[in-house]
Structure formats: C-alpha cells, structure tokens
Enzyme design. Sequence first.
Site, PDB file in Angstrom:
ATOM      1  CB  CYS A   5      -0.926   0.001   1.224  1.00  0.00           C
ATOM      2  SG  CYS A   5      -1.766   1.569   1.467  1.00  0.00           S
ATOM      3  CB  CYS A   8       0.992   1.192   4.399  1.00  0.00           C
ATOM      4  SG  CYS A   8      -0.629   0.766   5.087  1.00  0.00           S
ATOM      5  CG  ASP A  31      -2.960  15.109  -3.519  1.00  0.00           C
ATOM      6  OD1 ASP A  31      -3.911  14.371  -3.213  1.00  0.00           O
ATOM      7  OD2 ASP A  31      -2.380  15.053  -4.628  1.00  0.00           O
ATOM      8  CG  HIS A  47      -4.250  -0.919   4.847  1.00  0.00           C
ATOM      9  ND1 HIS A  47      -3.785  -0.143   3.811  1.00  0.00           N
ATOM     10  CD2 HIS A  47      -5.146  -1.785   4.312  1.00  0.00           C
ATOM     11  CE1 HIS A  47      -4.376  -0.533   2.688  1.00  0.00           C
ATOM     12  NE2 HIS A  47      -5.204  -1.529   2.965  1.00  0.00           N
ATOM     13  CG  ASN A  88     -12.578  10.849  -4.222  1.00  0.00           C
ATOM     14  OD1 ASN A  88     -13.618  11.485  -4.295  1.00  0.00           O
ATOM     15  ND2 ASN A  88     -11.394  11.379  -4.480  1.00  0.00           N
ATOM     16  N   GLY A  94     -14.177   7.591  -7.708  1.00  0.00           N
ATOM     17  CA  GLY A  94     -12.895   8.165  -8.122  1.00  0.00           C
ATOM     18  C   GLY A  94     -11.737   7.807  -7.215  1.00  0.00           C
ATOM     19  CG  HIS A  99      -4.145   3.789   3.695  1.00  0.00           C
ATOM     20  ND1 HIS A  99      -3.131   3.074   4.324  1.00  0.00           N
ATOM     21  CD2 HIS A  99      -4.650   4.628   4.636  1.00  0.00           C
ATOM     22  CE1 HIS A  99      -3.053   3.453   5.597  1.00  0.00           C
ATOM     23  NE2 HIS A  99      -3.962   4.399   5.812  1.00  0.00           N
ATOM     24  CG  HIS A 101      -7.128   9.203   0.738  1.00  0.00           C
ATOM     25  ND1 HIS A 101      -7.112   7.913   0.246  1.00  0.00           N
ATOM     26  CD2 HIS A 101      -7.458  10.000  -0.299  1.00  0.00           C
ATOM     27  CE1 HIS A 101      -7.416   7.937  -1.046  1.00  0.00           C
ATOM     28  NE2 HIS A 101      -7.643   9.193  -1.402  1.00  0.00           N
ATOM     29  CG  HIS A 103      -8.882  14.303  -1.163  1.00  0.00           C
ATOM     30  ND1 HIS A 103      -7.874  14.440  -2.092  1.00  0.00           N
ATOM     31  CD2 HIS A 103      -9.363  13.043  -1.323  1.00  0.00           C
ATOM     32  CE1 HIS A 103      -7.764  13.326  -2.787  1.00  0.00           C
ATOM     33  NE2 HIS A 103      -8.652  12.444  -2.346  1.00  0.00           N
TER      34      HIS A 103
HETATM   35  P1  5GP Z   1      -8.057   9.390  -4.471  1.00  0.00           P
HETATM   36  O1  5GP Z   1      -8.364   9.634  -5.928  1.00  0.00           O
HETATM   37  O2  5GP Z   1      -7.722   7.947  -4.192  1.00  0.00           O
HETATM   38  O3  5GP Z   1      -9.130   9.936  -3.563  1.00  0.00           O
HETATM   39  O4  5GP Z   1      -6.817  10.293  -4.142  1.00  0.00           O
HETATM   40  C1  5GP Z   1      -5.500   9.859  -4.137  1.00  0.00           C
HETATM   41  C2  5GP Z   1      -4.650  11.094  -4.026  1.00  0.00           C
HETATM   42  O5  5GP Z   1      -3.337  10.684  -3.703  1.00  0.00           O
HETATM   43  C3  5GP Z   1      -4.557  11.901  -5.324  1.00  0.00           C
HETATM   44  O6  5GP Z   1      -5.027  13.218  -5.094  1.00  0.00           O
HETATM   45  C4  5GP Z   1      -3.071  11.868  -5.670  1.00  0.00           C
HETATM   46  O7  5GP Z   1      -2.579  13.073  -6.204  1.00  0.00           O
HETATM   47  C5  5GP Z   1      -2.421  11.526  -4.341  1.00  0.00           C
HETATM   48  N1  5GP Z   1      -1.183  10.769  -4.455  1.00  0.00           N
HETATM   49  C6  5GP Z   1      -0.969   9.695  -5.262  1.00  0.00           C
HETATM   50  N2  5GP Z   1       0.285   9.233  -5.108  1.00  0.00           N
HETATM   51  C7  5GP Z   1       0.870  10.044  -4.185  1.00  0.00           C
HETATM   52  C8  5GP Z   1       2.179  10.056  -3.606  1.00  0.00           C
HETATM   53  O8  5GP Z   1       3.055   9.247  -3.899  1.00  0.00           O
HETATM   54  N3  5GP Z   1       2.420  11.046  -2.692  1.00  0.00           N
HETATM   55  C9  5GP Z   1       1.476  11.965  -2.343  1.00  0.00           C
HETATM   56  N4  5GP Z   1       1.831  12.888  -1.440  1.00  0.00           N
HETATM   57  N5  5GP Z   1       0.235  11.963  -2.864  1.00  0.00           N
HETATM   58  C10 5GP Z   1      -0.059  11.017  -3.775  1.00  0.00           C
HETATM   59 ZN    ZN Z   2      -2.338   1.279   3.677  1.00  0.00          ZN
END
Ligand code: 5GP
Ligand code: ZN
Length: 116
Positions: A5, A8, A31, A47, A88, A94, A99, A101, A103
């Site tokens: 992950c 993680c 982000d 996780h 999301n 989306g 894991h 999160h 935003h």
């Molecule tokens: P999701 O679409 O799953 O809600 O959001 C995942 C978020 O993780 C995206 O906004 C993306 O830019 C961010 N993200 C993806 N990979 C990384 C990473 O390696 N480091 C950081 N800091 N953010 C990441």
């Molecule tokens: Zn995780």
Amino acid sequence: MTTDCLFCKIVAKNIPSTIIYEDEHVFAFEDIAPQAPVHVLVIPKKHIASLDLVKEEDRETMGVVMERTAHIARMLKVNEKGYRTIINTNGDGGQVVYHIHVHILGGKPIGAMVSR
Ligand code: 5GP
Ligand code: ZN
C-alpha cells in the site's frame, strides 16, 4: 502496515512526503498533485482500504481522523474562510489509492460539486 500500500509506505516513511501532522493514530501530508493552494490528505495509520470497508471496530479510529482533520484545517488556517473535505470511495467515487483518506481542499473557493 500493508506492504503493497502506497500510503502505508508513506506512513512508514519508506516513501517521502511533505508531512503536515503526525500522531499515534493519524498522519497528514501534502497531496503530490494539489488541486487547490491547500491540498492535504489525512489518513489513519491503520490500513483501512476504503470507506466501504470501515467496520464497527473502526469507529474510534474514524472519529479521531475526523477530529484531527478539523484540527489540521485550523492549523492550516483554512477554517474561517472554509474548505472542502472529500472521501472518494471505489471506482465510481474516483478512488485511486486504496488506503482511506480525507482530502482537505482550501485556500481558494472550491466551487460547485466536482464531476457532476
Ligand atoms: P483518491 O483519488 O484515491 O481519492 O486520491 C489519491 C490522491 O493521492 C490523489 O489526489 C493523488 O494526487 C495523491 N497521491 C498519489 N500518489 C501520491 C504520492 O506518492 N504522494 C502523495 N503525497 N500523494 C499522492
Ligand atoms: Zn495502507
């Protein structure tokens, strides 16, 4: 820690991130592809893959995540003008990283609901 992950690995600091906040249960970092001047992700260290997989045993963890999200928004001084929180969930929601999160988006008017 779930070894495959991405978040993680970020919690374990095996992958670098710009850390905004950390305690025993919660981790918050910028982000990598910010959609607003403030774009921070708040996650439980535990996780949990998605909101769809939150269970009764996760009530306390998710309560702490939400309370700390409010704390971090105040830390970042976006609370008075306002900010958007987004979780999301699964494909149509989306979700890209599995894991859970939250935003935090702020620092400018975020506008109408995204992707309607
Ligand atoms: P999701 O679409 O799953 O809600 O959001 C995942 C978020 O993780 C995206 O906004 C993306 O830019 C961010 N993200 C993806 N990979 C990384 C990473 O390696 N480091 C950081 N800091 N953010 C990441
Ligand atoms: Zn995780």
